[in-house]
Scaffold this motif. Structure first.
Motif, PDB file in Angstrom:
ATOM      1  N   ILE A  72       0.867  -1.184   0.000  1.00 59.86           N
ATOM      2  CA  ILE A  72       0.000   0.000   0.000  1.00 59.86           C
ATOM      3  C   ILE A  72       0.903   1.232   0.000  1.00 59.86           C
ATOM      4  O   ILE A  72       1.506   1.561   1.019  1.00 59.86           O
ATOM      5  CB  ILE A  72      -0.916   0.019   1.235  1.00 59.86           C
ATOM      6  CG1 ILE A  72      -1.741  -1.266   1.296  1.00 59.86           C
ATOM      7  CG2 ILE A  72      -1.824   1.246   1.197  1.00 59.86           C
ATOM      8  CD1 ILE A  72      -2.521  -1.432   2.578  1.00 59.86           C
ATOM      9  N   PRO A  73       1.023   1.911  -1.144  1.00 59.76           N
ATOM     10  CA  PRO A  73       1.873   3.102  -1.184  1.00 59.76           C
ATOM     11  C   PRO A  73       1.247   4.252  -0.392  1.00 59.76           C
ATOM     12  O   PRO A  73       0.036   4.314  -0.210  1.00 59.76           O
ATOM     13  CB  PRO A  73       1.951   3.442  -2.677  1.00 59.76           C
ATOM     14  CG  PRO A  73       0.810   2.753  -3.313  1.00 59.76           C
ATOM     15  CD  PRO A  73       0.429   1.596  -2.438  1.00 59.76           C
ATOM     16  N   GLU A  74       2.105   5.148   0.074  1.00 56.43           N
ATOM     17  CA  GLU A  74       1.622   6.292   0.858  1.00 56.43           C
ATOM     18  C   GLU A  74       0.770   7.231   0.013  1.00 56.43           C
ATOM     19  O   GLU A  74      -0.186   7.813   0.505  1.00 56.43           O
ATOM     20  CB  GLU A  74       2.815   7.053   1.443  1.00 56.43           C
ATOM     21  CG  GLU A  74       3.548   6.277   2.511  1.00 56.43           C
ATOM     22  CD  GLU A  74       4.753   7.028   3.032  1.00 56.43           C
ATOM     23  OE1 GLU A  74       4.909   8.231   2.719  1.00 56.43           O
ATOM     24  OE2 GLU A  74       5.548   6.409   3.753  1.00 56.43           O
ATOM     25  N   ASP A  75       1.140   7.411  -1.253  1.00 59.20           N
ATOM     26  CA  ASP A  75       0.420   8.336  -2.134  1.00 59.20           C
ATOM     27  C   ASP A  75      -0.561   7.593  -3.041  1.00 59.20           C
ATOM     28  O   ASP A  75      -0.743   7.945  -4.195  1.00 59.20           O
ATOM     29  CB  ASP A  75       1.404   9.167  -2.955  1.00 59.20           C
ATOM     30  CG  ASP A  75       2.294   8.294  -3.833  1.00 59.20           C
ATOM     31  OD1 ASP A  75       2.398   7.076  -3.572  1.00 59.20           O
ATOM     32  OD2 ASP A  75       2.876   8.838  -4.792  1.00 59.20           O
ATOM     33  N   GLU A  76      -1.237   6.594  -2.499  1.00 61.62           N
ATOM     34  CA  GLU A  76      -2.168   5.775  -3.271  1.00 61.62           C
ATOM     35  C   GLU A  76      -3.380   6.615  -3.696  1.00 61.62           C
ATOM     36  O   GLU A  76      -4.035   7.243  -2.864  1.00 61.62           O
ATOM     37  CB  GLU A  76      -2.610   4.589  -2.414  1.00 61.62           C
ATOM     38  CG  GLU A  76      -3.463   3.582  -3.126  1.00 61.62           C
ATOM     39  CD  GLU A  76      -3.807   2.407  -2.233  1.00 61.62           C
ATOM     40  OE1 GLU A  76      -3.677   1.274  -2.706  1.00 61.62           O
ATOM     41  OE2 GLU A  76      -4.206   2.617  -1.070  1.00 61.62           O
ATOM     42  N   SER A  77      -3.651   6.611  -4.990  1.00 60.37           N
ATOM     43  CA  SER A  77      -4.793   7.359  -5.503  1.00 60.37           C
ATOM     44  C   SER A  77      -6.078   6.564  -5.260  1.00 60.37           C
ATOM     45  O   SER A  77      -6.027   5.371  -4.970  1.00 60.37           O
ATOM     46  CB  SER A  77      -4.618   7.619  -7.003  1.00 60.37           C
ATOM     47  OG  SER A  77      -4.780   6.423  -7.734  1.00 60.37           O
ATOM     48  N   PRO A  78      -7.233   7.207  -5.393  1.00 58.95           N
ATOM     49  CA  PRO A  78      -8.498   6.471  -5.212  1.00 58.95           C
ATOM     50  C   PRO A  78      -8.645   5.290  -6.180  1.00 58.95           C
ATOM     51  O   PRO A  78      -9.143   4.238  -5.793  1.00 58.95           O
ATOM     52  CB  PRO A  78      -9.569   7.531  -5.472  1.00 58.95           C
ATOM     53  CG  PRO A  78      -8.910   8.820  -5.166  1.00 58.95           C
ATOM     54  CD  PRO A  78      -7.469   8.649  -5.549  1.00 58.95           C
ATOM     55  N   SER A  79      -8.182   5.459  -7.408  1.00 55.09           N
ATOM     56  CA  SER A  79      -8.261   4.354  -8.381  1.00 55.09           C
ATOM     57  C   SER A  79      -7.331   3.215  -7.988  1.00 55.09           C
ATOM     58  O   SER A  79      -7.693   2.035  -8.113  1.00 55.09           O
ATOM     59  CB  SER A  79      -7.897   4.840  -9.779  1.00 55.09           C
ATOM     60  OG  SER A  79      -8.827   5.779 -10.234  1.00 55.09           O
ATOM     61  N   GLU A  80      -6.142   3.552  -7.527  1.00 55.73           N
ATOM     62  CA  GLU A  80      -5.197   2.519  -7.091  1.00 55.73           C
ATOM     63  C   GLU A  80      -5.738   1.778  -5.866  1.00 55.73           C
ATOM     64  O   GLU A  80      -5.600   0.559  -5.761  1.00 55.73           O
ATOM     65  CB  GLU A  80      -3.837   3.138  -6.778  1.00 55.73           C
ATOM     66  CG  GLU A  80      -3.098   3.615  -8.005  1.00 55.73           C
ATOM     67  CD  GLU A  80      -1.857   4.427  -7.670  1.00 55.73           C
ATOM     68  OE1 GLU A  80      -0.909   4.364  -8.470  1.00 55.73           O
ATOM     69  OE2 GLU A  80      -1.839   5.113  -6.630  1.00 55.73           O
ATOM     70  N   ARG A  81      -6.372   2.514  -4.949  1.00 54.47           N
ATOM     71  CA  ARG A  81      -6.958   1.901  -3.765  1.00 54.47           C
ATOM     72  C   ARG A  81      -8.090   0.960  -4.164  1.00 54.47           C
ATOM     73  O   ARG A  81      -8.176  -0.167  -3.685  1.00 54.47           O
ATOM     74  CB  ARG A  81      -7.481   2.965  -2.798  1.00 54.47           C
ATOM     75  CG  ARG A  81      -8.026   2.376  -1.503  1.00 54.47           C
ATOM     76  CD  ARG A  81      -8.530   3.425  -0.525  1.00 54.47           C
ATOM     77  NE  ARG A  81      -9.416   4.428  -1.085  1.00 54.47           N
ATOM     78  CZ  ARG A  81     -10.700   4.222  -1.400  1.00 54.47           C
ATOM     79  NH1 ARG A  81     -11.232   3.050  -1.230  1.00 54.47           N
ATOM     80  NH2 ARG A  81     -11.434   5.190  -1.885  1.00 54.47           N
ATOM     81  N   LYS A  82      -8.935   1.408  -5.096  1.00 54.93           N
ATOM     82  CA  LYS A  82     -10.051   0.584  -5.571  1.00 54.93           C
ATOM     83  C   LYS A  82      -9.525  -0.699  -6.230  1.00 54.93           C
ATOM     84  O   LYS A  82     -10.054  -1.786  -5.984  1.00 54.93           O
ATOM     85  CB  LYS A  82     -10.902   1.387  -6.564  1.00 54.93           C
ATOM     86  CG  LYS A  82     -11.985   0.621  -7.242  1.00 54.93           C
ATOM     87  CD  LYS A  82     -13.145   0.351  -6.332  1.00 54.93           C
ATOM     88  CE  LYS A  82     -14.267  -0.308  -7.124  1.00 54.93           C
ATOM     89  NZ  LYS A  82     -15.261  -0.902  -6.289  1.00 54.93           N
ATOM     90  N   LEU A  83      -8.458  -0.569  -7.028  1.00 56.11           N
ATOM     91  CA  LEU A  83      -7.859  -1.735  -7.677  1.00 56.11           C
ATOM     92  C   LEU A  83      -7.299  -2.701  -6.641  1.00 56.11           C
ATOM     93  O   LEU A  83      -7.544  -3.907  -6.698  1.00 56.11           O
ATOM     94  CB  LEU A  83      -6.752  -1.295  -8.643  1.00 56.11           C
ATOM     95  CG  LEU A  83      -5.913  -2.412  -9.258  1.00 56.11           C
ATOM     96  CD1 LEU A  83      -6.772  -3.340 -10.101  1.00 56.11           C
ATOM     97  CD2 LEU A  83      -4.784  -1.827 -10.089  1.00 56.11           C
ATOM     98  N   ARG A  84      -6.562  -2.191  -5.669  1.00 54.38           N
ATOM     99  CA  ARG A  84      -5.978  -3.045  -4.631  1.00 54.38           C
ATOM    100  C   ARG A  84      -7.064  -3.758  -3.834  1.00 54.38           C
ATOM    101  O   ARG A  84      -6.988  -4.962  -3.590  1.00 54.38           O
ATOM    102  CB  ARG A  84      -5.089  -2.218  -3.693  1.00 54.38           C
ATOM    103  CG  ARG A  84      -4.449  -3.040  -2.588  1.00 54.38           C
ATOM    104  CD  ARG A  84      -3.611  -2.188  -1.654  1.00 54.38           C
ATOM    105  NE  ARG A  84      -4.259  -0.976  -1.187  1.00 54.38           N
ATOM    106  CZ  ARG A  84      -5.146  -0.927  -0.194  1.00 54.38           C
ATOM    107  NH1 ARG A  84      -5.512  -2.020   0.435  1.00 54.38           N
ATOM    108  NH2 ARG A  84      -5.679   0.230   0.179  1.00 54.38           N
ATOM    109  N   GLU A  85      -8.093  -3.027  -3.443  1.00 57.35           N
ATOM    110  CA  GLU A  85      -9.183  -3.628  -2.677  1.00 57.35           C
ATOM    111  C   GLU A  85      -9.921  -4.694  -3.487  1.00 57.35           C
ATOM    112  O   GLU A  85     -10.296  -5.741  -2.956  1.00 57.35           O
ATOM    113  CB  GLU A  85     -10.159  -2.557  -2.203  1.00 57.35           C
ATOM    114  CG  GLU A  85      -9.589  -1.681  -1.105  1.00 57.35           C
ATOM    115  CD  GLU A  85     -10.468  -0.499  -0.761  1.00 57.35           C
ATOM    116  OE1 GLU A  85     -11.467  -0.243  -1.495  1.00 57.35           O
ATOM    117  OE2 GLU A  85     -10.156   0.195   0.222  1.00 57.35           O
ATOM    118  N   LEU A  86     -10.116  -4.431  -4.765  1.00 63.12           N
ATOM    119  CA  LEU A  86     -10.771  -5.406  -5.637  1.00 63.12           C
ATOM    120  C   LEU A  86      -9.917  -6.664  -5.774  1.00 63.12           C
ATOM    121  O   LEU A  86     -10.432  -7.784  -5.721  1.00 63.12           O
ATOM    122  CB  LEU A  86     -11.036  -4.779  -7.010  1.00 63.12           C
ATOM    123  CG  LEU A  86     -11.878  -5.574  -7.983  1.00 63.12           C
ATOM    124  CD1 LEU A  86     -13.248  -5.878  -7.399  1.00 63.12           C
ATOM    125  CD2 LEU A  86     -12.033  -4.791  -9.277  1.00 63.12           C
TER     126      LEU A  86
END
Length: 193
Positions: A72-86
């Motif tokens: 989980i990067p510190e500067d995670e964008s909302p799209s990156e967070r959504k991708l990781r969670e998915l």
């Protein structure tokens, strides 16, 4: 041909990095941890705290799948967070399905072998002290029956698997384009300054 020409362009490294992200790394096997793992947990494996990559752990005792520990990067964008969670949700869903399916398979296989050996008048142990088994033709009956009985379940699993993978692929493309766009904007800002 087009791919060869693209390598000479300055966008090629950006595109490769954007599409690949940090990239996963395989973790070393941890036999002792696997033997002690509780049934409710996949594994006690964890990447070092300084890692900036996704880590792939040792195979799970029940599902035989390798769990992924997502960075989980510190500067995670909302799209990156959504991708990781998915991706995390899909991994957990996949782990649960295969753990349950493998447990059912082994239970039914043991029951089938026991039933067939009992019908033949044999015990679970052969005369040599080894475990008695059935031949390949007899086991083929079990495999055919098991697959037929679970056909609809496997079809639902495949449908859901493809649906989830298409969603993940869509978000991966979206994240890759956002990363590339961010890097290009930073480069433009540097050249203007």
């Amino acid at each position: 041909m087009a791919a060869l020409r693209l390598r000479n362009k300055p966008l090629y490294p950006l595109l490769c990095r954007a599409l690949s992200g940090c990239g996963p790394q395989l973790a070393p096997e941890r036999g002792a941890e696997r033997r002690d793992a509780a049934p409710s947990r996949v594994s006690r494996f964890g990447p070092p705290g300084t890692s900036c990559h996704d880590w792939i752990g040792p195979p799970d005792k029940y599902s035989n799948l390798r769990p992924v520990h997502f960075y989980i990067p510190e500067d995670e964008s909302p799209s990156e967070r959504k991708l990781r969670e998915l991706r995390q949700e899909t991994q957990e869903w996949n782990q649960r399905f295969w753990a349950k399916q493998n447990r059912t398979f082994h239970q039914e296989k043991e029951a089938f072998i026991h039933t067939r050996l009992t019908a033949k008048g044999l015990g679970l142990s052969a005369e040599s002290g080894r475990k008695a088994t059935l031949n390949a033709e007899e086991m083929a009956d079990f495999y055919k029956e098991f697959l037929s009985k679970n056909f609809k379940k496997h079809m639902r699993y495949n449908r859901d698997w493809y649906r989830r993978n298409f969603a993940i692929t869509f978000f991966m493309g979206k994240v890759a384009l956002e990363r590339m766009w961010r890097r290009l904007r930073r480069k433009q800002d540097i050249t203007r300054a």
